[in-house]
Design a protein around this motif. Structure first.
Motif, PDB file in Angstrom:
ATOM      1  N   ARG A 185       0.853  -1.177   0.000  1.00 40.03           N
ATOM      2  CA  ARG A 185       0.000   0.000   0.000  1.00 40.03           C
ATOM      3  C   ARG A 185       0.890   1.228   0.000  1.00 40.03           C
ATOM      4  O   ARG A 185       1.416   1.660   1.021  1.00 40.03           O
ATOM      5  N   MET A 186       1.062   1.813  -1.184  1.00 44.51           N
ATOM      6  CA  MET A 186       2.016   2.903  -1.335  1.00 44.51           C
ATOM      7  C   MET A 186       1.659   4.094  -0.454  1.00 44.51           C
ATOM      8  O   MET A 186       2.513   4.753   0.119  1.00 44.51           O
ATOM      9  N   GLY A 187       0.356   4.382  -0.381  1.00 49.22           N
ATOM     10  CA  GLY A 187      -0.052   5.544   0.391  1.00 49.22           C
ATOM     11  C   GLY A 187       0.305   5.402   1.853  1.00 49.22           C
ATOM     12  O   GLY A 187       0.582   6.374   2.548  1.00 49.22           O
ATOM     13  N   ALA A 188       0.324   4.167   2.364  1.00 49.73           N
ATOM     14  CA  ALA A 188       0.608   3.963   3.772  1.00 49.73           C
ATOM     15  C   ALA A 188       2.096   3.856   4.044  1.00 49.73           C
ATOM     16  O   ALA A 188       2.584   4.253   5.087  1.00 49.73           O
ATOM     17  N   SER A 189       2.864   3.305   3.083  1.00 51.00           N
ATOM     18  CA  SER A 189       4.272   3.027   3.336  1.00 51.00           C
ATOM     19  C   SER A 189       5.187   4.191   3.017  1.00 51.00           C
ATOM     20  O   SER A 189       6.277   4.280   3.548  1.00 51.00           O
ATOM     21  N   CYS A 190       4.751   5.095   2.108  1.00 50.21           N
ATOM     22  CA  CYS A 190       5.616   6.194   1.702  1.00 50.21           C
ATOM     23  C   CYS A 190       5.416   7.395   2.614  1.00 50.21           C
ATOM     24  O   CYS A 190       4.291   7.758   2.930  1.00 50.21           O
ATOM     25  N   PRO A 191       6.485   8.031   3.040  1.00 49.31           N
ATOM     26  CA  PRO A 191       6.349   9.217   3.875  1.00 49.31           C
ATOM     27  C   PRO A 191       5.755  10.361   3.088  1.00 49.31           C
ATOM     28  O   PRO A 191       5.899  10.447   1.882  1.00 49.31           O
ATOM     29  N   SER A 192       5.084  11.251   3.792  1.00 46.54           N
ATOM     30  CA  SER A 192       4.488  12.400   3.130  1.00 46.54           C
ATOM     31  C   SER A 192       5.583  13.311   2.613  1.00 46.54           C
ATOM     32  O   SER A 192       6.454  13.736   3.372  1.00 46.54           O
ATOM     33  N   PRO A 193       5.573  13.625   1.313  1.00 44.98           N
ATOM     34  CA  PRO A 193       6.627  14.469   0.748  1.00 44.98           C
ATOM     35  C   PRO A 193       6.511  15.885   1.272  1.00 44.98           C
ATOM     36  O   PRO A 193       5.438  16.427   1.420  1.00 44.98           O
ATOM     37  N   SER A 194       7.645  16.491   1.549  1.00 49.92           N
ATOM     38  CA  SER A 194       7.641  17.839   2.108  1.00 49.92           C
ATOM     39  C   SER A 194       7.766  18.901   1.039  1.00 49.92           C
ATOM     40  O   SER A 194       7.481  20.057   1.279  1.00 49.92           O
ATOM     41  N   THR A 195       8.196  18.528  -0.141  1.00 47.34           N
ATOM     42  CA  THR A 195       8.349  19.497  -1.223  1.00 47.34           C
ATOM     43  C   THR A 195       7.743  18.941  -2.492  1.00 47.34           C
ATOM     44  O   THR A 195       7.453  17.746  -2.597  1.00 47.34           O
ATOM     45  N   HIS A 196       7.574  19.849  -3.477  1.00 46.70           N
ATOM     46  CA  HIS A 196       7.022  19.427  -4.767  1.00 46.70           C
ATOM     47  C   HIS A 196       7.946  18.429  -5.449  1.00 46.70           C
ATOM     48  O   HIS A 196       7.494  17.440  -6.029  1.00 46.70           O
ATOM     49  N   THR A 197       9.253  18.657  -5.345  1.00 47.59           N
ATOM     50  CA  THR A 197      10.223  17.743  -5.948  1.00 47.59           C
ATOM     51  C   THR A 197      10.118  16.359  -5.337  1.00 47.59           C
ATOM     52  O   THR A 197      10.179  15.345  -6.036  1.00 47.59           O
ATOM     53  N   ASP A 198       9.950  16.312  -4.029  1.00 44.92           N
ATOM     54  CA  ASP A 198       9.808  15.025  -3.352  1.00 44.92           C
ATOM     55  C   ASP A 198       8.546  14.302  -3.802  1.00 44.92           C
ATOM     56  O   ASP A 198       8.546  13.078  -3.974  1.00 44.92           O
ATOM     57  N   SER A 199       7.462  15.047  -3.986  1.00 44.89           N
ATOM     58  CA  SER A 199       6.203  14.415  -4.385  1.00 44.89           C
ATOM     59  C   SER A 199       6.326  13.795  -5.771  1.00 44.89           C
ATOM     60  O   SER A 199       5.778  12.718  -6.032  1.00 44.89           O
ATOM     61  N   VAL A 200       7.048  14.463  -6.661  1.00 43.02           N
ATOM     62  CA  VAL A 200       7.262  13.918  -8.005  1.00 43.02           C
ATOM     63  C   VAL A 200       8.118  12.664  -7.932  1.00 43.02           C
ATOM     64  O   VAL A 200       7.819  11.646  -8.572  1.00 43.02           O
ATOM     65  N   LEU A 246      -0.227   8.962 -10.687  1.00 37.29           N
ATOM     66  CA  LEU A 246      -0.312   9.221 -12.124  1.00 37.29           C
ATOM     67  C   LEU A 246      -0.673  10.683 -12.383  1.00 37.29           C
ATOM     68  O   LEU A 246      -0.100  11.327 -13.276  1.00 37.29           O
ATOM     69  N   ASP A 247      -1.597  11.214 -11.601  1.00 38.47           N
ATOM     70  CA  ASP A 247      -1.993  12.622 -11.761  1.00 38.47           C
ATOM     71  C   ASP A 247      -0.817  13.558 -11.486  1.00 38.47           C
ATOM     72  O   ASP A 247      -0.632  14.567 -12.180  1.00 38.47           O
ATOM     73  N   THR A 248      -0.018  13.232 -10.477  1.00 35.47           N
ATOM     74  CA  THR A 248       1.142  14.065 -10.140  1.00 35.47           C
ATOM     75  C   THR A 248       2.153  14.089 -11.279  1.00 35.47           C
ATOM     76  O   THR A 248       2.635  15.151 -11.694  1.00 35.47           O
ATOM     77  N   GLY A 290      14.351  18.401 -16.802  1.00 34.74           N
ATOM     78  CA  GLY A 290      14.926  17.170 -16.281  1.00 34.74           C
ATOM     79  C   GLY A 290      13.933  16.061 -16.020  1.00 34.74           C
ATOM     80  O   GLY A 290      14.329  14.939 -15.679  1.00 34.74           O
ATOM     81  N   ILE A 291      12.626  16.334 -16.196  1.00 31.43           N
ATOM     82  CA  ILE A 291      11.625  15.320 -15.865  1.00 31.43           C
ATOM     83  C   ILE A 291      11.706  14.131 -16.820  1.00 31.43           C
ATOM     84  O   ILE A 291      11.512  12.980 -16.416  1.00 31.43           O
TER      85      ILE A 291
END
Length: 290
Positions: free
Chosen positions: A3-18, A40-42, A53-54
């Motif tokens: 469960r990615m939503g549960a295991s991944c820490p909340s990103p603190s920046t936009h770069t981290d979220s990507v 996918l939306d992100t 660089g994306i």
């Protein structure tokens, strides 16, 4: 799949979220729509914004096989995934991987879909992948993209955006188009024989005395369609008259209106000396069974 939503820490920046979104998609082994959609939306948002660089980041992540797997399934993720592929196809690092990862074959299969919004993005993806790439053009041709594109064009010619994207894909398969088609305005022209459809693409922005016209002809013969793509050049009557005046040794009349030069079409089609530097002049014909 974790469960990615549960295991991944909340990103603190936009770069981290990507970064988190790309990693989550690239390691997915099960396609759970509810879990993948936010990631996918992100990634789609960043791709549309064309962040620096994306493309390289995604090319190194191994995300394309997962996207190909999503495309092969019917789900609510199909359309946003096709949009993402169409955006990524702008970049050579991603374009080169599309065949080996299964993206190309998945796109050809999706041409059988009836969703016009989905087809629009499929056509855009095909056009961009094929742009100035003989290898990718050959791959799409072998997979039967042309008859399916012709079918989409005939079924949905009343949808202007879809028609334009389909014509651009056909032109790029013939190596006679442009990357995104924004410079061309398409309309359906007169046809001179039964079973023929003619589409004409003209530049939205004309400068000087000449312009380029792209012609796509679909003609049905004995159950088959031949698709012909031609690039022609036309000039103003002012330029044509001036040229004739110089040849006759006198000044040309002062014409107050501009028009096309039908004689010039034949001259340029037969002569390589008058080809514009930025575009080679060819006629490519596809024979396809629909």
């Amino acid at each position: 799949m974790d469960r990615m939503g549960a295991s991944c820490p909340s990103p603190s920046t936009h770069t981290d979220s990507v970064r988190v979104a790309i990693e989550a998609l690239s390691v997915s082994t099960e396609l759970v729509e509810e879990e993948l959609k936010p990631y996918l939306d992100t990634v789609l948002t960043v791709a549309i914004e064309r962040k620096k660089g994306i493309a390289e980041q995604m090319a190194d992540s191994g995300i394309l096989p997962v996207l190909a797997q999503i495309l092969r399934r019917k789900s609510t993720l199909t359309t946003p995934t096709v949009r993402l592929v169409a955006e990524l196809a702008r970049y050579p690092p991603m374009k080169e991987q599309c065949f080996d990862t299964g993206i190309v074959s998945a796109l050809v299969t999706l041409l059988l879909n009836q969703d016009q919004d989905l087809l629009l993005h499929v056509n855009q993806a095909i056009a961009r992948i094929c742009y100035e790439s003989n290898l990718q053009q050959e791959r799409f041709l072998k997979l039967g993209a042309v008859p399916r594109l012709a079918s989409v064009l005939l079924l949905h010619s009343g949808n202007e955006a879809l028609r334009s994207s389909c014509l651009l894909a056909l032109c790029n398969l013939a190596n006679m188009g442009e990357e995104d088609g924004s410079m061309l305005a398409w309309d359906e022209g007169a046809h001179f024989s039964e079973g023929e459809r003619v589409f004409r693409g003209t530049s939205r922005y004309s400068f000087g005395f000449s312009s380029v016209v792209t012609m796509v002809r679909l003609k049905q013969t004995n159950g088959q369609y031949s698709v012909t793509v031609e690039v022609l050049q036309r000039c103003s009557t002012l330029l044509w008259g001036a040229n004739n005046g110089r040849q006759a040794g006198h000044r040309s009349p002062n014409l107050t209106h501009l028009g096309s030069c039908p004689k010039l079409y034949k001259v340029i089609k037969c002569s390589v000396k008058n080809i514009p530097r930025y575009r080679s002049l060819r006629a490519t014909v596809f024979h396809s069974l629909l």
